[in-house]
Design an enzyme around this catalytic site. Structure first.
Site, PDB file in Angstrom:
ATOM      1  N   SER A 157       5.443  10.963   7.149  1.00 31.77           N
ATOM      2  CA  SER A 157       5.004  10.868   8.548  1.00 31.77           C
ATOM      3  C   SER A 157       6.137  11.171   9.518  1.00 31.77           C
ATOM      4  O   SER A 157       7.326  10.960   9.221  1.00 31.77           O
ATOM      5  CB  SER A 157       4.494   9.451   8.811  1.00 31.77           C
ATOM      6  OG  SER A 157       4.327   9.226  10.205  1.00 31.77           O
TER       7      SER A 157
ATOM      8  N   ASN B 245       0.808  -1.229   0.000  1.00 31.19           N
ATOM      9  CA  ASN B 245       0.000   0.000   0.000  1.00 31.19           C
ATOM     10  C   ASN B 245       0.837   1.272   0.000  1.00 31.19           C
ATOM     11  O   ASN B 245       0.452   2.263  -0.616  1.00 31.19           O
ATOM     12  CB  ASN B 245      -0.925   0.015   1.222  1.00 31.19           C
ATOM     13  CG  ASN B 245      -1.948  -1.084   1.163  1.00 31.19           C
ATOM     14  OD1 ASN B 245      -2.814  -1.091   0.280  1.00 31.19           O
ATOM     15  ND2 ASN B 245      -1.856  -2.052   2.060  1.00 31.19           N
TER      16      ASN B 245
ATOM     17  N   LYS C   3       7.512   5.229   4.686  1.00 31.38           N
ATOM     18  CA  LYS C   3       7.375   6.671   4.411  1.00 31.38           C
ATOM     19  C   LYS C   3       8.708   7.248   3.927  1.00 31.38           C
ATOM     20  O   LYS C   3       8.741   8.105   3.043  1.00 31.38           O
ATOM     21  CB  LYS C   3       6.875   7.396   5.664  1.00 31.38           C
ATOM     22  CG  LYS C   3       5.438   7.057   6.013  1.00 31.38           C
ATOM     23  CD  LYS C   3       4.509   7.516   4.911  1.00 31.38           C
ATOM     24  CE  LYS C   3       3.072   7.139   5.108  1.00 31.38           C
ATOM     25  NZ  LYS C   3       2.194   7.568   4.013  1.00 31.38           N
TER      26      LYS C   3
ATOM     27  N   TYR D 108       6.461   0.953   9.177  1.00 29.30           N
ATOM     28  CA  TYR D 108       5.609   1.993   8.586  1.00 29.30           C
ATOM     29  C   TYR D 108       6.475   3.229   8.266  1.00 29.30           C
ATOM     30  O   TYR D 108       6.400   3.807   7.173  1.00 29.30           O
ATOM     31  CB  TYR D 108       4.484   2.324   9.568  1.00 29.30           C
ATOM     32  CG  TYR D 108       3.773   3.627   9.306  1.00 29.30           C
ATOM     33  CD1 TYR D 108       2.945   3.780   8.196  1.00 29.30           C
ATOM     34  CD2 TYR D 108       3.923   4.716  10.182  1.00 29.30           C
ATOM     35  CE1 TYR D 108       2.298   4.989   7.957  1.00 29.30           C
ATOM     36  CE2 TYR D 108       3.278   5.913   9.957  1.00 29.30           C
ATOM     37  CZ  TYR D 108       2.469   6.045   8.840  1.00 29.30           C
ATOM     38  OH  TYR D 108       1.827   7.237   8.608  1.00 29.30           O
TER      39      TYR D 108
HETATM   40  N1  LIG Z   1      -3.704  10.951  10.482  1.00 31.85           N
HETATM   41  C1  LIG Z   1      -2.484  11.334  10.846  1.00 31.85           C
HETATM   42  O1  LIG Z   1      -2.300  11.936  11.920  1.00 31.85           O
HETATM   43  C2  LIG Z   1      -1.294  11.044   9.966  1.00 31.85           C
HETATM   44  C3  LIG Z   1      -1.424  10.503   8.700  1.00 31.85           C
HETATM   45  N2  LIG Z   1      -0.308  10.326   7.917  1.00 31.85           N
HETATM   46  C4  LIG Z   1      -0.419   9.794   6.565  1.00 31.85           C
HETATM   47  O2  LIG Z   1      -1.464  10.465   5.891  1.00 31.85           O
HETATM   48  C5  LIG Z   1      -2.127   9.574   5.000  1.00 31.85           C
HETATM   49  C6  LIG Z   1      -3.615   9.549   5.319  1.00 31.85           C
HETATM   50  O3  LIG Z   1      -3.760   9.124   6.658  1.00 31.85           O
HETATM   51  P1  LIG Z   1      -5.197   9.047   7.340  1.00 31.85           P
HETATM   52  O4  LIG Z   1      -6.140   9.923   6.595  1.00 31.85           O
HETATM   53  O5  LIG Z   1      -4.981   9.255   8.775  1.00 31.85           O
HETATM   54  O6  LIG Z   1      -5.561   7.536   7.092  1.00 31.85           O
HETATM   55  P2  LIG Z   1      -7.023   6.909   6.878  1.00 31.85           P
HETATM   56  O7  LIG Z   1      -6.867   5.440   7.096  1.00 31.85           O
HETATM   57  O8  LIG Z   1      -8.041   7.645   7.653  1.00 31.85           O
HETATM   58  O9  LIG Z   1      -7.260   7.183   5.338  1.00 31.85           O
HETATM   59  C7  LIG Z   1      -6.554   6.508   4.331  1.00 31.85           C
HETATM   60  C8  LIG Z   1      -7.480   6.389   3.149  1.00 31.85           C
HETATM   61  O10 LIG Z   1      -6.749   5.769   2.088  1.00 31.85           O
HETATM   62  C9  LIG Z   1      -7.522   4.704   1.537  1.00 31.85           C
HETATM   63  N3  LIG Z   1      -6.581   3.662   1.110  1.00 31.85           N
HETATM   64  C10 LIG Z   1      -5.747   2.938   1.874  1.00 31.85           C
HETATM   65  N4  LIG Z   1      -5.038   2.099   1.112  1.00 31.85           N
HETATM   66  C11 LIG Z   1      -5.440   2.288  -0.172  1.00 31.85           C
HETATM   67  C12 LIG Z   1      -5.070   1.715  -1.406  1.00 31.85           C
HETATM   68  N5  LIG Z   1      -4.159   0.732  -1.485  1.00 31.85           N
HETATM   69  N6  LIG Z   1      -5.666   2.180  -2.531  1.00 31.85           N
HETATM   70  C13 LIG Z   1      -6.600   3.160  -2.472  1.00 31.85           C
HETATM   71  N7  LIG Z   1      -7.006   3.730  -1.316  1.00 31.85           N
HETATM   72  C14 LIG Z   1      -6.418   3.299  -0.171  1.00 31.85           C
HETATM   73  C15 LIG Z   1      -8.432   4.237   2.659  1.00 31.85           C
HETATM   74  O11 LIG Z   1      -9.600   3.635   2.123  1.00 31.85           O
HETATM   75  C16 LIG Z   1      -8.700   5.522   3.423  1.00 31.85           C
HETATM   76  O12 LIG Z   1      -9.866   6.183   2.965  1.00 31.85           O
HETATM   77  C17 LIG Z   1      -1.473   8.213   5.179  1.00 31.85           C
HETATM   78  O13 LIG Z   1      -0.531   8.022   4.146  1.00 31.85           O
HETATM   79  C18 LIG Z   1      -0.782   8.325   6.525  1.00 31.85           C
HETATM   80  O14 LIG Z   1       0.357   7.491   6.573  1.00 31.85           O
HETATM   81  C19 LIG Z   1       0.946  10.624   8.369  1.00 31.85           C
HETATM   82  C20 LIG Z   1       1.117  11.098   9.609  1.00 31.85           C
HETATM   83  C21 LIG Z   1       0.030  11.357  10.525  1.00 31.85           C
HETATM   84  O1  LIG Z   2       1.895   8.571  10.946  1.00 29.39           O
HETATM   85  C1  LIG Z   2       1.044   8.591  11.823  1.00 29.39           C
HETATM   86  O2  LIG Z   2       1.298   9.281  12.960  1.00 29.39           O
HETATM   87  C2  LIG Z   2       0.238   9.689  13.840  1.00 29.39           C
HETATM   88  C3  LIG Z   2       0.876  10.041  15.173  1.00 29.39           C
HETATM   89  O3  LIG Z   2       1.594   8.930  15.663  1.00 29.39           O
HETATM   90  P1  LIG Z   2       1.379   8.362  17.138  1.00 29.39           P
HETATM   91  O4  LIG Z   2       2.433   7.297  17.275  1.00 29.39           O
HETATM   92  O5  LIG Z   2       1.620   9.513  18.070  1.00 29.39           O
HETATM   93  O6  LIG Z   2      -0.022   7.861  17.234  1.00 29.39           O
HETATM   94  C4  LIG Z   2      -0.797   8.575  13.986  1.00 29.39           C
HETATM   95  O7  LIG Z   2      -1.872   9.001  14.800  1.00 29.39           O
HETATM   96  C5  LIG Z   2      -1.298   8.223  12.577  1.00 29.39           C
HETATM   97  O8  LIG Z   2      -2.260   7.185  12.640  1.00 29.39           O
HETATM   98  C6  LIG Z   2      -0.143   7.743  11.742  1.00 29.39           C
HETATM   99  O9  LIG Z   2      -0.563   7.536  10.407  1.00 29.39           O
END
Ligand SMILES: NC(=O)C1=CN([C@@H]2O[C@H](COP(=O)(O)OP(=O)(O)OC[C@H]3O[C@@H](n4cnc5c(N)ncnc54)[C@H](O)[C@@H]3O)[C@@H](O)[C@H]2O)C=CC1
Ligand SMILES: O=C1O[C@H](COP(=O)(O)O)[C@@H](O)[C@H](O)[C@H]1O
Length: 300
Positions: free
Chosen positions: A115, A90, A156, A152
């Site tokens: 990330s 992914n 990234k 993970y």
């Molecule tokens: N939420 C956070 O605090 C953080 C998020 N990130 C990064 O930001 C991005 C988004 O994270 P979130 O929105 O929190 O995750 P999330 O899980 O809420 O959203 C990810 C979305 O991507 C879609 N998805 C996953 N794999 C897929 C694939 N192979 N093909 C098509 N769609 C796919 C899922 O259906 C989902 O809607 C990720 O890459 C994550 O690693 C990085 C650091 C922190």
């Molecule tokens: O990359 C990500 O980081 C956030 C923050 O990390 P955490 O170890 O403090 O939880 C995480 O919430 C998020 O799911 C992840 O995609």
């Protein structure tokens, strides 16, 4: 930007923060492997601009990037405990497919959701927990080597390297945003690390807006709010992108309540209000967990 902007992972937490802040600002093309309910789609996005596809599907991705001016690539496995087979597919292969398709299609700008976990290894036993406190002046600024704390994070760091390659080979502008911890309405509760890397929803939307509007070559920046507690510098994001965050986790108590003396209205008109109605099914802070990935154990 006159051309459409492709947003992958549009149905997730980060995707929805961006769309709720910038829904009216761009001509969106949305891609997610899960079908998006109407409540997650800004007005004006037609069915033709909604792709239900996996990012490892090269043909679908090539179709989705055709004629877009920019890509915000979020889709992937966001779990810090994600196993290798999942991040390989992914996050690494998926990012390679999306970046290559974008570069070959002549996309101008590409913003990649990296990330904090790409550099989690800098949080050594000697540095923590002081690192998470406002008095501590240790800073990572994006020029340091990746130092992942888990697989993970390795995935990234791989995405950041793919971005470097596609910038150098195709001259595509690439910005890797090392996103901190996105939560809605208040910083993570009773969690020092989370409060040091908080990214509010409006700052998230503003930061990705800057990624679409600014001129740059290849950049790695940190995606956090203007927190007093921090060990990531946001100077590069300010300089290269014009990022000007509005929020600060210090305006909330450790338990996540707004402090009484906080000037909540001060920045209220800096960014447009959420541009379409909230998803009634969505809990205040999180989108529903991705049905394809079990939750991280400590997120339960
Ligand atoms: N939420 C956070 O605090 C953080 C998020 N990130 C990064 O930001 C991005 C988004 O994270 P979130 O929105 O929190 O995750 P999330 O899980 O809420 O959203 C990810 C979305 O991507 C879609 N998805 C996953 N794999 C897929 C694939 N192979 N093909 C098509 N769609 C796919 C899922 O259906 C989902 O809607 C990720 O890459 C994550 O690693 C990085 C650091 C922190
Ligand atoms: O990359 C990500 O980081 C956030 C923050 O990390 P955490 O170890 O403090 O939880 C995480 O919430 C998020 O799911 C992840 O995609």
């Amino acid at each position: 930007m006159d051309e459409p902007v492709l947003l992958t992972g549009a149905g997730g937490r980060v995707g929805q923060a961006i769309l709720r802040g910038l829904g009216d600002e761009y001509d969106w093309r949305l891609l997610d492997r899960e079908p998006l309910p109407a409540a997650k789609v800004p007005d004006g996005v037609t069915d033709a601009d909604r792709y239900v596809a996996d990012i490892t599907d090269e043909r679908a991705v090539r179709e989705a990037v055709a004629d877009v001016g920019a890509v915000i690539h979020l889709a992937g496995d966001p779990r810090k405990t994600a196993p290798w087979d999942s991040v390989l597919r992914n996050n690494i292969d998926g990012t390679q497919v999306v970046m290559r398709a974008a570069a070959e299609a002549g996309v101008e700008k590409f913003a990649f959701a990296s990330s904090n976990h790409a550099v989690g290894g800098y949080e050594t036993a000697e540095r923590t927990p002081d690192l998470y406190r406002a008095e501590d002046d240790y800073r990572l600024d994006g020029s340091e080597l990746p130092r992942p704390g888990n697989l993970y994070g390795v995935s990234k760091a791989a995405g950041e390297s793919l971005g470097r390659f596609y910038h150098d080979e195709f001259d595509m502008s690439v910005v890797c945003v090392r996103v901190g911890n996105l939560t809605k309405d208040h910083p993570p509760r009773e969690y020092e690390r989370g409060q040091a890397m908080w990214l509010s929803h409006r700052d998230c939307a503003h930061l990705f807006d800057r990624c679409l509007r600014a001129e740059y070559g290849y950049e790695i920046v940190y995606g956090i709010s203007d927190n007093d507690r921090r060990y990531y510098s946001i100077e590069r994001a300010r300089e290269a992108l014009g990022y000007d965050p509005a929020d600060n986790s210090a305006d909330y108590t450790f338990e996540g309540e707004p402090k009484p003396d906080r000037d909540a209205e001060a920045d209220g008109d800096r960014y447009a209000p959420e541009s379409f109605a909230p998803d009634a099914d969505r809990p205040a802070n999180e989108s529903p967990a991705d049905p394809n990935f079990p939750a991280d154990p400590d997120d339960a």
